[in-house]
Design a protein around this motif. Structure first.
Motif, mmCIF file in Angstrom:
data_model
loop_
_atom_site.group_PDB
_atom_site.id
_atom_site.type_symbol
_atom_site.label_atom_id
_atom_site.label_comp_id
_atom_site.label_asym_id
_atom_site.label_seq_id
_atom_site.Cartn_x
_atom_site.Cartn_y
_atom_site.Cartn_z
ATOM 1 N N TYR A 213 0.861 -1.180 0.000
ATOM 2 C CA TYR A 213 0.000 0.000 0.000
ATOM 3 C C TYR A 213 0.900 1.234 0.000
ATOM 4 C CZ TYR A 213 -3.413 3.448 1.598
ATOM 5 O OH TYR A 213 -4.223 4.555 1.703
ATOM 6 N N THR A 231 -4.172 -7.003 -6.166
ATOM 7 C CA THR A 231 -4.912 -7.311 -4.941
ATOM 8 C C THR A 231 -4.605 -8.769 -4.601
ATOM 9 O OG1 THR A 231 -6.840 -7.823 -6.316
ATOM 10 C CG2 THR A 231 -6.768 -5.649 -5.309
ATOM 11 N N LEU A 234 -6.826 -10.919 0.608
ATOM 12 C CA LEU A 234 -8.004 -10.354 1.246
ATOM 13 C C LEU A 234 -7.593 -9.767 2.598
ATOM 14 C CD1 LEU A 234 -10.653 -13.121 0.422
ATOM 15 C CD2 LEU A 234 -10.361 -10.887 -0.682
ATOM 16 N N ASP A 235 -8.527 -9.069 3.221
ATOM 17 C CA ASP A 235 -8.222 -8.352 4.457
ATOM 18 C C ASP A 235 -7.759 -9.298 5.573
ATOM 19 O OD1 ASP A 235 -8.212 -5.720 5.676
ATOM 20 O OD2 ASP A 235 -9.808 -6.475 6.979
ATOM 21 N N SER A 236 -8.258 -10.520 5.569
ATOM 22 C CA SER A 236 -7.891 -11.481 6.620
ATOM 23 C C SER A 236 -6.417 -11.865 6.567
ATOM 24 C CB SER A 236 -8.755 -12.744 6.511
ATOM 25 O OG SER A 236 -8.654 -13.303 5.210
ATOM 26 N N GLU A 238 -3.953 -9.608 5.732
ATOM 27 C CA GLU A 238 -3.202 -8.354 5.637
ATOM 28 C C GLU A 238 -1.780 -8.512 6.169
ATOM 29 O OE1 GLU A 238 -3.488 -3.620 6.918
ATOM 30 O OE2 GLU A 238 -5.090 -5.008 7.478
ATOM 31 N N THR A 248 -3.792 -5.635 -0.246
ATOM 32 C CA THR A 248 -5.084 -6.285 -0.082
ATOM 33 C C THR A 248 -6.125 -5.592 -0.953
ATOM 34 O OG1 THR A 248 -5.855 -4.869 1.725
ATOM 35 C CG2 THR A 248 -4.500 -6.785 2.316
ATOM 36 N N LYS A 250 -8.939 -4.250 -0.005
ATOM 37 C CA LYS A 250 -9.382 -3.000 0.615
ATOM 38 C C LYS A 250 -8.339 -1.895 0.440
ATOM 39 C CE LYS A 250 -12.644 -4.559 4.159
ATOM 40 N NZ LYS A 250 -12.946 -4.584 5.611
ATOM 41 N N GLN A 251 -7.069 -2.256 0.509
ATOM 42 C CA GLN A 251 -6.016 -1.258 0.333
ATOM 43 C C GLN A 251 -6.009 -0.710 -1.092
ATOM 44 O OE1 GLN A 251 -2.670 -3.611 1.606
ATOM 45 N NE2 GLN A 251 -2.704 -2.785 3.697
ATOM 46 N N THR A 254 -8.813 1.642 -1.474
ATOM 47 C CA THR A 254 -8.516 2.911 -0.810
ATOM 48 C C THR A 254 -7.671 3.811 -1.715
ATOM 49 O OG1 THR A 254 -8.616 1.857 1.373
ATOM 50 C CG2 THR A 254 -7.485 3.978 1.234
ATOM 51 N N GLU A 282 -15.083 -7.196 -0.892
ATOM 52 C CA GLU A 282 -14.338 -6.425 0.109
ATOM 53 C C GLU A 282 -14.000 -5.032 -0.412
ATOM 54 O OE1 GLU A 282 -10.960 -8.179 1.967
ATOM 55 O OE2 GLU A 282 -12.160 -9.661 3.038
#
Length: 301
Positions: A213, A231, A234-236, A238, A248, A250-251, A254, A282
């Protein structure tokens, strides 16, 4: 602007997935971006003409992003290619490819040019009258760049009805397309605004492969039409993204949100996951306009 995904999965290839490689068609150019193992097979499978590929951009020297390059270069040779081939990639790529050619007693019957990259700031690495390509410095375990492809200012579109109404000869059309006014025989000046329509907005495509990120890239990709961003996790997972210097879902979302891009194209998925749909789910908690890359998919923008 069209993107064909040849491969978009991380690490090793599988029988059902391929490592990173994609073809970008923009302003009559066909650019190959990364060249993971099996790229030439994918090009064949999807009926992409080898002869149209004159520029190859390699983000970094991890195998899942360039191990297909020597095979493609060799096949070009076997097909009696005559067009020049330009390869843009990190310093060291020339040595790696030429070593393999020498060891196998091979040579290319076409000119092979390497443009080795070392800069840690964004730089222009390709430019012609239609397209400009700049690097996007990324943060990974080794020296890595993304690439920003930008259409240049397009010619204005002729308003044929207005041109015919003023009896303007065709020899003046190019001048008009490039913004010129026209003076008629009686001295009347017809403004370019009357004779033309605005061109289509210039399109932009940003390719960001392996990276942590990194908000430093935001000014470089601000407002692009399409952002391809890795990507891997996943967030799990990170903690694994941080450890391996990946991103990830989500990153990446963002980054897309903060850079105000129009569309986010996700890819470079770890093969640990049963479904890539979870990446989109996600990511959309942060940025809504998400597309999922997958091997063989084609996107028109």
């Amino acid at each position: 602007m069209k993107v064909k995904i040849l491969g978009c999965y991380a690490a090793t290839p599988r029988t059902i997935t391929n490592p990173t490689s994609q073809v970008l068609e923009i302003k009559n150019h066909m650019f190959l971006i990364d060249c993971g193992e099996g790229t030439q097979v994918q090009l064949r499978k999807h009926k992409i003409k080898f002869s149209r590929i004159n520029h190859i951009f390699i983000s970094h020297l991890h195998g899942d992003h360039f191990y297909g390059l020597i095979g493609l270069i060799s096949t070009f040779m076997l097909l009696n290619r005559v067009n020049d081939l330009h390869v843009y990639g990190p310093k060291g790529i020339k040595e790696l490819i030429l070593l393999q050619l020498r060891a196998s007693g091979s040579y290319t019957g076409y000119n092979l040019y390497f443009h080795e990259l070392t800069a840690k700031e964004s730089e222009t690495i390709y430019e012609d009258e239609k397209v400009i390509v700049k690097t996007i410095p990324l943060q990974h375990r080794i020296y890595t760049n993304g690439f920003l492809f930008q259409e240049k200012n397009q010619q204005r579109k002729l308003n044929i009805e207005a041109v015919e109404r003023h009896n303007i000869e065709t020899c003046y059309f190019q001048k008009i397309k490039y913004g010129g006014d026209i003076t008629l025989e009686d001295g009347t000046v017809v403004s370019n605004a009357e004779l033309t329509f605005d061109p289509e907005p210039e399109k932009t495509y940003a390719f960001c492969s392996d990276t942590v990120y990194n908000e430093n890239i935001i000014p470089l990709i601000e407002g692009v039409d399409v952002l391809y961003h890795e990507t891997t996790f996943l967030d799990s997972e990170e903690h694994l993204a941080e450890k391996t210097m990946h991103t990830t879902a989500k990153q990446a979302a963002t980054i897309a949100l903060k850079a105000n891009v129009k569309k986010l194209l996700m890819g470079h998925y770890s093969t640990r996951y049963a479904s890539i749909e979870h990446f989109k789910t996600e990511g959309q908690t942060i940025f809504p306009n998400i597309l999922l890359a997958d091997d063989g998919k084609e996107f028109n923008f």
